[in-house]
Scaffold this active site. Sequence first.
Site, PDB file in Angstrom:
ATOM      1  N   ASN A   1      82.388 -42.456 -28.856  1.00 47.41           N
ATOM      2  CA  ASN A   1      82.567 -43.342 -30.011  1.00 47.41           C
ATOM      3  C   ASN A   1      81.281 -43.417 -30.840  1.00 47.41           C
ATOM      4  OD1 ASN A   1      84.217 -44.974 -31.596  1.00 47.41           O
ATOM      5  ND2 ASN A   1      83.467 -46.856 -30.638  1.00 47.41           N
TER       6      ASN A   1
ATOM      7  N   LEU B   1      79.531 -41.250 -18.107  1.00 43.05           N
ATOM      8  CA  LEU B   1      79.114 -42.058 -16.943  1.00 43.05           C
ATOM      9  C   LEU B   1      80.250 -42.315 -15.963  1.00 43.05           C
ATOM     10  CD1 LEU B   1      77.009 -44.493 -19.088  1.00 43.05           C
ATOM     11  CD2 LEU B   1      76.052 -43.095 -17.265  1.00 43.05           C
TER      12      LEU B   1
ATOM     13  N   LYS C   1      86.012 -50.490 -26.268  1.00 42.70           N
ATOM     14  CA  LYS C   1      85.932 -51.883 -26.750  1.00 42.70           C
ATOM     15  C   LYS C   1      87.065 -52.359 -27.644  1.00 42.70           C
ATOM     16  CE  LYS C   1      83.324 -50.909 -30.915  1.00 42.70           C
ATOM     17  NZ  LYS C   1      82.371 -51.351 -31.887  1.00 42.70           N
TER      18      LYS C   1
ATOM     19  N   SER D   1      81.114 -60.561 -23.143  1.00 44.47           N
ATOM     20  CA  SER D   1      81.755 -60.950 -24.396  1.00 44.47           C
ATOM     21  C   SER D   1      82.237 -62.397 -24.332  1.00 44.47           C
ATOM     22  CB  SER D   1      82.956 -60.020 -24.607  1.00 44.47           C
ATOM     23  OG  SER D   1      83.786 -60.519 -25.617  1.00 44.47           O
TER      24      SER D   1
ATOM     25  N   THR E   1      84.902 -63.271 -25.157  1.00 42.52           N
ATOM     26  CA  THR E   1      86.326 -63.225 -24.811  1.00 42.52           C
ATOM     27  C   THR E   1      86.582 -63.770 -23.403  1.00 42.52           C
ATOM     28  OG1 THR E   1      88.294 -61.832 -24.979  1.00 42.52           O
ATOM     29  CG2 THR E   1      86.417 -60.848 -23.908  1.00 42.52           C
TER      30      THR E   1
ATOM     31  N   TYR F   1      91.061 -55.365 -21.930  1.00 35.67           N
ATOM     32  CA  TYR F   1      89.634 -55.236 -22.260  1.00 35.67           C
ATOM     33  C   TYR F   1      88.857 -56.460 -21.754  1.00 35.67           C
ATOM     34  CZ  TYR F   1      85.350 -55.785 -24.938  1.00 35.67           C
ATOM     35  OH  TYR F   1      84.034 -56.017 -25.277  1.00 35.67           O
TER      36      TYR F   1
ATOM     37  N   LYS G   1      85.677 -57.179 -18.724  1.00 39.26           N
ATOM     38  CA  LYS G   1      84.396 -57.898 -18.833  1.00 39.26           C
ATOM     39  C   LYS G   1      84.296 -58.962 -17.741  1.00 39.26           C
ATOM     40  CE  LYS G   1      82.765 -55.500 -22.148  1.00 39.26           C
ATOM     41  NZ  LYS G   1      81.671 -54.548 -21.914  1.00 39.26           N
TER      42      LYS G   1
ATOM     43  N   ARG H   1      85.102 -68.103 -36.340  1.00 36.12           N
ATOM     44  CA  ARG H   1      84.328 -67.302 -35.388  1.00 36.12           C
ATOM     45  C   ARG H   1      82.835 -67.468 -35.642  1.00 36.12           C
ATOM     46  NH1 ARG H   1      88.673 -67.135 -33.738  1.00 36.12           N
ATOM     47  NH2 ARG H   1      89.986 -65.396 -33.088  1.00 36.12           N
TER      48      ARG H   1
ATOM     49  N   ASP I   1      95.120 -64.000 -30.765  1.00 36.75           N
ATOM     50  CA  ASP I   1      93.986 -64.641 -31.438  1.00 36.75           C
ATOM     51  C   ASP I   1      93.861 -66.097 -30.997  1.00 36.75           C
ATOM     52  OD1 ASP I   1      92.601 -62.817 -32.957  1.00 36.75           O
ATOM     53  OD2 ASP I   1      93.826 -63.092 -34.752  1.00 36.75           O
TER      54      ASP I   1
HETATM   55  P1  NAD Z   1      80.395 -48.770 -29.403  1.00 39.22           P
HETATM   56  O1  NAD Z   1      81.693 -48.139 -29.106  1.00 39.22           O
HETATM   57  O2  NAD Z   1      79.854 -48.638 -30.779  1.00 39.22           O
HETATM   58  O3  NAD Z   1      79.277 -48.234 -28.386  1.00 39.22           O
HETATM   59  C1  NAD Z   1      79.578 -47.848 -27.056  1.00 39.22           C
HETATM   60  C2  NAD Z   1      78.926 -46.504 -26.801  1.00 39.22           C
HETATM   61  O4  NAD Z   1      79.194 -46.132 -25.439  1.00 39.22           O
HETATM   62  C3  NAD Z   1      79.469 -45.386 -27.707  1.00 39.22           C
HETATM   63  O5  NAD Z   1      78.385 -44.697 -28.297  1.00 39.22           O
HETATM   64  C4  NAD Z   1      80.258 -44.485 -26.743  1.00 39.22           C
HETATM   65  O6  NAD Z   1      80.193 -43.137 -27.139  1.00 39.22           O
HETATM   66  C5  NAD Z   1      79.556 -44.771 -25.417  1.00 39.22           C
HETATM   67  N1  NAD Z   1      80.407 -44.584 -24.234  1.00 39.22           N
HETATM   68  C6  NAD Z   1      81.644 -45.092 -24.004  1.00 39.22           C
HETATM   69  N2  NAD Z   1      82.106 -44.684 -22.814  1.00 39.22           N
HETATM   70  C7  NAD Z   1      81.144 -43.909 -22.261  1.00 39.22           C
HETATM   71  C8  NAD Z   1      81.019 -43.201 -21.037  1.00 39.22           C
HETATM   72  N3  NAD Z   1      82.018 -43.158 -20.148  1.00 39.22           N
HETATM   73  N4  NAD Z   1      79.886 -42.518 -20.788  1.00 39.22           N
HETATM   74  C9  NAD Z   1      78.876 -42.518 -21.691  1.00 39.22           C
HETATM   75  N5  NAD Z   1      78.926 -43.158 -22.868  1.00 39.22           N
HETATM   76  C10 NAD Z   1      80.055 -43.854 -23.145  1.00 39.22           C
HETATM   77  O7  NAD Z   1      80.505 -50.303 -28.990  1.00 39.22           O
HETATM   78  P2  NAD Z   1      79.545 -51.528 -29.360  1.00 39.22           P
HETATM   79  O8  NAD Z   1      80.210 -52.353 -30.389  1.00 39.22           O
HETATM   80  O9  NAD Z   1      78.161 -51.044 -29.585  1.00 39.22           O
HETATM   81  O10 NAD Z   1      79.636 -52.336 -27.990  1.00 39.22           O
HETATM   82  C11 NAD Z   1      78.678 -52.149 -26.963  1.00 39.22           C
HETATM   83  C12 NAD Z   1      79.047 -53.035 -25.788  1.00 39.22           C
HETATM   84  O11 NAD Z   1      79.128 -54.379 -26.203  1.00 39.22           O
HETATM   85  C13 NAD Z   1      80.386 -52.705 -25.152  1.00 39.22           C
HETATM   86  O12 NAD Z   1      80.264 -52.873 -23.758  1.00 39.22           O
HETATM   87  C14 NAD Z   1      81.312 -53.743 -25.732  1.00 39.22           C
HETATM   88  O13 NAD Z   1      82.391 -54.001 -24.887  1.00 39.22           O
HETATM   89  C15 NAD Z   1      80.383 -54.928 -25.824  1.00 39.22           C
HETATM   90  N6  NAD Z   1      80.782 -55.921 -26.837  1.00 39.22           N
HETATM   91  C16 NAD Z   1      80.981 -55.523 -28.121  1.00 39.22           C
HETATM   92  C17 NAD Z   1      81.354 -56.463 -29.086  1.00 39.22           C
HETATM   93  C18 NAD Z   1      81.629 -56.038 -30.510  1.00 39.22           C
HETATM   94  O14 NAD Z   1      82.273 -56.795 -31.232  1.00 39.22           O
HETATM   95  N7  NAD Z   1      81.175 -54.881 -30.976  1.00 39.22           N
HETATM   96  C19 NAD Z   1      81.484 -57.812 -28.722  1.00 39.22           C
HETATM   97  C20 NAD Z   1      81.265 -58.190 -27.393  1.00 39.22           C
HETATM   98  C21 NAD Z   1      80.905 -57.234 -26.447  1.00 39.22           C
HETATM   99  C1  WQD Z   2      87.846 -61.991 -36.395  1.00 39.92           C
HETATM  100  C2  WQD Z   2      88.788 -62.887 -37.159  1.00 39.92           C
HETATM  101  C3  WQD Z   2      91.130 -62.373 -36.866  1.00 39.92           C
HETATM  102  C4  WQD Z   2      90.989 -58.472 -38.817  1.00 39.92           C
HETATM  103  C5  WQD Z   2      87.067 -59.667 -30.820  1.00 39.92           C
HETATM  104  C6  WQD Z   2      86.868 -59.922 -29.341  1.00 39.92           C
HETATM  105  C7  WQD Z   2      85.461 -60.339 -29.072  1.00 39.92           C
HETATM  106  C8  WQD Z   2      84.519 -59.310 -29.606  1.00 39.92           C
HETATM  107  C9  WQD Z   2      84.741 -59.142 -31.066  1.00 39.92           C
HETATM  108  C10 WQD Z   2      84.414 -57.556 -27.882  1.00 39.92           C
HETATM  109  C11 WQD Z   2      90.023 -63.284 -36.367  1.00 39.92           C
HETATM  110  C12 WQD Z   2      90.699 -62.153 -38.303  1.00 39.92           C
HETATM  111  C13 WQD Z   2      90.645 -59.697 -38.299  1.00 39.92           C
HETATM  112  C14 WQD Z   2      91.858 -58.422 -39.931  1.00 39.92           C
HETATM  113  C15 WQD Z   2      91.932 -60.831 -39.952  1.00 39.92           C
HETATM  114  N1  WQD Z   2      84.699 -58.005 -29.049  1.00 39.92           N
HETATM  115  N2  WQD Z   2      91.097 -60.857 -38.850  1.00 39.92           N
HETATM  116  N3  WQD Z   2      92.294 -59.609 -40.457  1.00 39.92           N
HETATM  117  O1  WQD Z   2      89.171 -61.139 -32.502  1.00 39.92           O
HETATM  118  O2  WQD Z   2      87.236 -62.718 -33.005  1.00 39.92           O
HETATM  119  O3  WQD Z   2      86.892 -60.898 -31.470  1.00 39.92           O
HETATM  120  O4  WQD Z   2      86.100 -58.740 -31.297  1.00 39.92           O
HETATM  121  O5  WQD Z   2      84.093 -58.070 -26.884  1.00 39.92           O
HETATM  122  O6  WQD Z   2      85.290 -60.469 -27.717  1.00 39.92           O
HETATM  123  O7  WQD Z   2      87.754 -60.937 -28.928  1.00 39.92           O
HETATM  124  O8  WQD Z   2      87.167 -60.334 -33.839  1.00 39.92           O
HETATM  125  O9  WQD Z   2      86.812 -59.112 -35.920  1.00 39.92           O
HETATM  126  O10 WQD Z   2      88.968 -58.768 -34.654  1.00 39.92           O
HETATM  127  O11 WQD Z   2      88.588 -60.925 -35.825  1.00 39.92           O
HETATM  128  O12 WQD Z   2      92.348 -61.860 -40.468  1.00 39.92           O
HETATM  129  O13 WQD Z   2      92.245 -57.340 -40.414  1.00 39.92           O
HETATM  130  O14 WQD Z   2      89.289 -62.160 -38.291  1.00 39.92           O
HETATM  131  O15 WQD Z   2      92.391 -62.953 -36.810  1.00 39.92           O
HETATM  132  O16 WQD Z   2      90.326 -64.591 -36.710  1.00 39.92           O
HETATM  133  P1  WQD Z   2      87.732 -61.354 -32.684  1.00 39.92           P
HETATM  134  P2  WQD Z   2      87.877 -59.685 -35.061  1.00 39.92           P
END
Ligand code: NAD
Ligand code: WQD
Length: 341
Positions: free
Chosen positions: A35, A59, A85, A125, A127, A150, A154, A231, A298
Site C-alpha cells: 500500500n 512480514l 487498514k 486505534s 476504534t 479490522y 487491533k 471526530r 459509524d
Molecule cells: P498505510 O497503508 O499507509 O501504511 C501501512 C504500510 O504497511 C504500507 O506501506 C504497506 O505497504 C505496509 N504493509 C502492509 N502489510 C505489510 C506486510 N505484510 N509486510 C510489510 N509491509 C506491509 O497505513 P497508515 O495509515 O500509515 O497506518 C499505519 C498503521 O496505523 C496501521 O497499523 C493502521 O492500522 C494504523 N492506524 C491508521 C489509522 C488511519 O486512519 N490511517 C488510524 C488508526 C490506526
Molecule cells: C470520518 C467521518 C463518516 C467518508 C476510521 C476508523 C478509525 C481510524 C480512522 C483506523 C465519519 C464521515 C466519511 C465519506 C462521510 N482508522 N464520512 N463521507 O470512520 O471516523 O474512523 O478511520 O484505525 O479507527 O474507525 O473515519 O474518515 O472514514 O470518517 O460523511 O465519504 O466522516 O461517516 O463520520 P472514521 P472516516
Amino acid sequence: MKVLVTGGLGFIGSHTVVELQSEGFEVIIVDDLSNSSLDVLDGITAITSIKPTFENMDLRCKKSVQGLFEKYQDIERVIHFAASKAIGESFERPLLYYENNLTTLIHILQGLENKKNPQLIFSSSCTVYGQAKEIPITEVAPIQSALSPYGNTKQIGEEIIADTAQVTNISAVLLRYFNPIGAHESCLIGELPLGVPQNLIPFITQTAIGLRDELAVFGDDYDTVDGTCVRDYIHVVDLAKAHVAALKRLINKENLSKIEDFNIGMGTGTSVLEIIESFERVNSIKLPYKIVNRRRGDIAVAYADTKKANDVLGWKATKTLDEALSSAWRWQQLVSEKAKI
Ligand code: NAD
Ligand code: WQD
C-alpha cells in the site's frame, strides 16, 4: 540509535521516519509496498537529506523476519505500523486482515523476545473504544466489542502484546490514533489511498480536484452539534511526533510500566459539516456534497482526552485543523499534477 520501522513507507510511517531521522535516529524501514511506493523513499530522503535503509519484505513470512533480525542483530526497538487498514474491506476479506495484522505482529514479537532490552511501539486505534459512553475518551474507557474485523485485529493485537510482555523483557507503548489527516509541509510525502477512498479527507480532496462528483455525507440525524458525526482529526506530523516522544520514553524508562497506552488526537471534536466548511474556507474552494443515509458501523462522536499523552509523554498536538486541511489539499493537487505527466 537504531530503530526498525515496519510499514515505514505508508502514510503515518513515512511521516514518522522523517521525524525520527530529524531527531538523529538511524532508521531501517521494512515494507512490502502493498500500500505504498518507492517514491516515498525518495520523498523522505529529499526532506531529511538522509536515505533510510530499506528492506522490501512481506512480514507475514516468518523466515524472512527471522533473517531480518539476524541481519540487524543490534535491533531492539521496533515501531510496528505495517497492517491492512481499510475497515470496509475487512468485512469482505476478514482472513486477509487477521492474517496480515496478526502474523506480522507475532513475527516481530518473536524477533524481539530474546533481545536484552526489547521495545515496541504499536499502531493501535480509537476504534478499540467503539462508541465510548464518556466523551472525551480516556485510556481507561472500556475496550468494546469490535465494530469490524479490522478493529478486532487491533484489540487482539493489544492483547497479544500484553500477554507477551508478561513473560518476556519486552516493554511496549500502544498508541491509539484518532483520525490522522494532512501531509508534510513540503508535500513530498502524504496519504496515497488506493481506489475509492473510504476516509473523509481523501474523499473530500478527490472531490475538490474533480475525481469524484460529490461527497456523500453519511447521516445528519445524529445527536451532535449539527447532526453529522464528530471526530478528532489530527495532523499526521503531530501524530508522527508522538511516536518520537513514545520512543524517547521507552529509551529513558523513567517510571515506565511494561505496557502503556496513550490516546493520540487533538482533543477536540469536529463534525463532518464543520470539516467541509473549514476545507472550503481555508482553500477558497466550493465542495459539492449531499446528505445521504448513515454508514453502517459509524459511531456518533469520538474524540480524545489527551491529558495522559500530554502529561506522561510530554507531547501535545501543535498544528491546527486549518493547516492539516490546507496541506491535504496542496498534496492532492501535486499528486494529481504528477499523475497527468
Ligand atoms: P498505510 O497503508 O499507509 O501504511 C501501512 C504500510 O504497511 C504500507 O506501506 C504497506 O505497504 C505496509 N504493509 C502492509 N502489510 C505489510 C506486510 N505484510 N509486510 C510489510 N509491509 C506491509 O497505513 P497508515 O495509515 O500509515 O497506518 C499505519 C498503521 O496505523 C496501521 O497499523 C493502521 O492500522 C494504523 N492506524 C491508521 C489509522 C488511519 O486512519 N490511517 C488510524 C488508526 C490506526
Ligand atoms: C470520518 C467521518 C463518516 C467518508 C476510521 C476508523 C478509525 C481510524 C480512522 C483506523 C465519519 C464521515 C466519511 C465519506 C462521510 N482508522 N464520512 N463521507 O470512520 O471516523 O474512523 O478511520 O484505525 O479507527 O474507525 O473515519 O474518515 O472514514 O470518517 O460523511 O465519504 O466522516 O461517516 O463520520 P472514521 P472516516
